[in-house]
Write a protein that holds these residues in place. Structure first.
Motif, mmCIF file in Angstrom:
data_model
loop_
_atom_site.group_PDB
_atom_site.id
_atom_site.type_symbol
_atom_site.label_atom_id
_atom_site.label_comp_id
_atom_site.label_asym_id
_atom_site.label_seq_id
_atom_site.Cartn_x
_atom_site.Cartn_y
_atom_site.Cartn_z
ATOM 1 N N ARG A 17 0.831 -1.209 0.000
ATOM 2 C CA ARG A 17 0.000 0.000 0.000
ATOM 3 C C ARG A 17 0.862 1.254 0.000
ATOM 4 N NH1 ARG A 17 -2.417 -2.464 4.226
ATOM 5 N NH2 ARG A 17 -1.901 -0.753 5.628
ATOM 6 N N TYR A 18 2.011 1.191 0.669
ATOM 7 C CA TYR A 18 2.864 2.369 0.801
ATOM 8 C C TYR A 18 4.179 2.224 0.033
ATOM 9 C CZ TYR A 18 -0.283 4.296 4.281
ATOM 10 O OH TYR A 18 -1.382 4.820 4.908
ATOM 11 N N ASN A 28 5.010 3.333 -2.797
ATOM 12 C CA ASN A 28 5.419 4.564 -3.485
ATOM 13 C C ASN A 28 5.462 5.778 -2.568
ATOM 14 O OD1 ASN A 28 5.572 3.210 -6.012
ATOM 15 N ND2 ASN A 28 3.339 3.350 -6.205
ATOM 16 N N ARG A 29 5.360 5.540 -1.282
ATOM 17 C CA ARG A 29 5.421 6.635 -0.313
ATOM 18 C C ARG A 29 6.629 6.411 0.605
ATOM 19 N NH1 ARG A 29 2.276 10.335 2.767
ATOM 20 N NH2 ARG A 29 3.770 11.309 4.156
ATOM 21 N N ASP A 70 -5.334 5.975 2.547
ATOM 22 C CA ASP A 70 -4.312 5.344 1.704
ATOM 23 C C ASP A 70 -4.076 6.151 0.430
ATOM 24 O OD1 ASP A 70 -3.593 3.257 3.314
ATOM 25 O OD2 ASP A 70 -4.923 1.790 2.388
ATOM 26 N N ASN A 84 -0.568 8.147 -0.591
ATOM 27 C CA ASN A 84 0.169 7.714 -1.775
ATOM 28 C C ASN A 84 0.000 8.645 -2.966
ATOM 29 O OD1 ASN A 84 1.449 4.937 -1.213
ATOM 30 N ND2 ASN A 84 -0.615 4.712 -0.365
ATOM 31 N N ASP A 141 -2.668 9.328 -4.640
ATOM 32 C CA ASP A 141 -3.620 8.855 -5.643
ATOM 33 C C ASP A 141 -4.771 9.843 -5.797
ATOM 34 O OD1 ASP A 141 -2.115 6.620 -6.054
ATOM 35 O OD2 ASP A 141 -3.292 5.321 -4.745
#
Length: 348
Positions: A9-10, A12-13, A241, A245, A247
Motif C-alpha cells: 500500500r505504501y 510509493n510513499r 491510503d 500515496n 492517488d
C-alpha cells in the motif's frame, strides 16, 4: 489468497531513508508484542501451543506469498560438529516462529532498500494484529450463543444451577482488554520511533498529526470498528491510503464514508422512506422535526460538504477543468468527514 499488506500500500510513499538503532528497536519491540501477547508459540511449560503454531504458520505463509518468497528465512539448519572423534552432520527444521524471528531481526544487506525492508517487516506485524483482531471480533459475535449453550446441559436441555454468563463475559472482557493493550503498546512504539504510523482496525496507516490523532482519529477508529459501520471504515481507510500515496480523489472516499454513516443512521432509526434520491434527502431525515437527530444548521453544513466536495468529484467535468484539491485541502476534507462521522455515531 490475496492479503493486503502495508509494504504494498505504501510502496510509493517513502518513509525511511536510513536503518538506525531506532528502526531496529521498533522491529524488535513489535515482534515481541506478537510473540508474547498476540500469539505465544509456546505454553507455560515450554511446549508448542498448537493454536500458536497454526497462527504463525498462517501469517508466515500469507506474507511469503505477497513478497514472492518460498519462506521468509531458512526453514532448516545443517552444520558439522565433532562427536566421539568423528565429524557428524546435525540438521533439523527451525520452528516457524524462529523462521519469522530470524527474518524480522536481520539487518539490511548492502544496497538493500531500507524503506522496503522496514515496510515488509511491519507487514508481518500488521497481518498478525489483523488476524488477532478478527479472532476477537468473532469471539465477541459468538458470545451470546456461547452463553446460551453453556446454560444447557449436553443432554436433556436442562439448565445447570450456576449461571455461566458472568464468567464468559469476564473472559471476553479480558480478551478484548488484552488485545487493546497490545494495540496501545504498538502505537506507543510507533510514536516513540517518530515514524508517524498508527494501527487501527486491521491496518497500519500514516497519521502525522499527533493532536488530531489523539482527539479525533483514535476515537473515530474505535467507533467504526463495530461491524455496523464496516463500509464507513473501509472507505475512510481507502481515503487515507489514497491521500498518503498521492492517488486521485481521496476526498471523494472520505465523503462516501460520511454518506454511509448518514444512511446507516437513517435506516436503523427507521427514518428512511424509500424515496430518497441522494445524500441531501438522508440528511433531511436526520433533521426532520420528529427525529431532531441534528439541528437545521448542522444539516446545512452537511449538505455543503456533498455539494462542494462530493458532487464536483462524482461527476465528469466535461470541458471544464478537472477538479483537484491541494494537499492541505485534502487533509481538511478527510478530517472534516472524520469529525462529522464521529459526532454522528456518538449520538446513535
Amino acid at each position: 489468497m490475496l492479503t493486503d499488506i502495508f509494504a504494498k500500500r505504501y510502496a510509493n510513499r517513502p518513509i525511511w531513508n536510513n536503518y538506525t538503532r531506532t528502526e531496529k528497536e521498533l522491529l524488535v519491540q513489535a515482534f515481541s508484542i506478537i510473540s508474547e501477547n498476540i500469539a505465544p508459540y509456546y505454553d507455560a511449560d515450554g511446549k508448542v501451543n498448537p493454536n500458536g503454531k497454526a497462527f504463525w504458520e498462517d501469517i508466515h505463509n500469507r506474507l511469503s506469498v505477497e513478497l514472492g518468497l518460498k519462506s521468509l528465512s531458512q526453514m532448516a539448519y545443517s552444520y558439522q560438529t565433532a562427536f566421539a572423534g568423528k565429524q557428524t552432520t546435525v540438521s533439523g527444521a527451525w520452528p516457524i516462529i524462529t523462521v519469522c524471528e530470524n527474518w524480522m531481526h536481520a539487518d539490511p544487506v548492502g544496497v538493500q532498500d531500507v524503506d522496503a525492508f522496514i515496510k515488509e517487516r511491519l507487514s508481518l506485524v500488521e497481518i498478525a494484529f489483523r488476524k488477532k483482531e478478527a479472532a476477537v471480533a468473532k469471539a465477541n459475535a459468538e458470545l451470546p450463543q456461547q452463553i446460551l449453550k453453556a446454560k444447557l446441559r449436553p443432554a436433556g436441555g436442562l439448565r445447570i444451577p450456576s449461571d455461566p454468563a458472568p464468567g464468559l463475559k469476564a473472559w471476553n472482557k479480558n480478551l478484548n482488554e488484552a488485545f487493546q493493550a497490545s494495540v496501545d503498546e504498538l502505537n506507543t512504539r510507533f510514536r516513540q520511533a517518530g515514524c508517524g504510523l498508527h494501527y487501527h482496525n486491521g491496518f497500519i496507516q500514516i497519521s502525522e498529526d499527533p493532536l488530531f490523532l489523539k482527539e479525533a482519529e483514535q476515537p473515530f477508529w474505535q467507533l467504526v470498528s463495530d461491524p455496523l459501520w464496516k463500509n464507513v471504515d473501509i472507505d475512510m481507510k481507502e481515503a487515507i491510503d489514497r491521500r498518503d500515496n498521492g492517488d486521485r480523489d481521496p476526498a471523494w472516499y472520505a465523503v462516501r464514508a460520511l454518506e454511509s454513516a448518514i444512511k446507516i443512521i437513517s435506516d436503523k432509526k427507521e427514518w428512511t422512506r424509500g424515496g430518497e434520491r441522494g445524500a441531501h434527502n438522508y440528511i433531511d431525515n436526520l433533521a426532520k422535526r420528529d427525529a431532531q437527530y441534528i439541528e437545521s444548521w448542522e444539516a446545512e453544513a452537511l449538505k455543503a460538504i456533498f455539494t462542494k466536495l462530493r458532487n464536483p468529484l462524482g461527476h465528469g467535468p466535461g470541458s471544464a477543468e478537472m477538479p483537484s484539491f491541494t494537499p492541505q485541502q485534502t487533509d481538511l476534507a478527510i478530517e472534516l468527514c472524520i469529525s462529522w462521522i464521529k459526532s454522528l455515531i456518538k449520538r446513535f
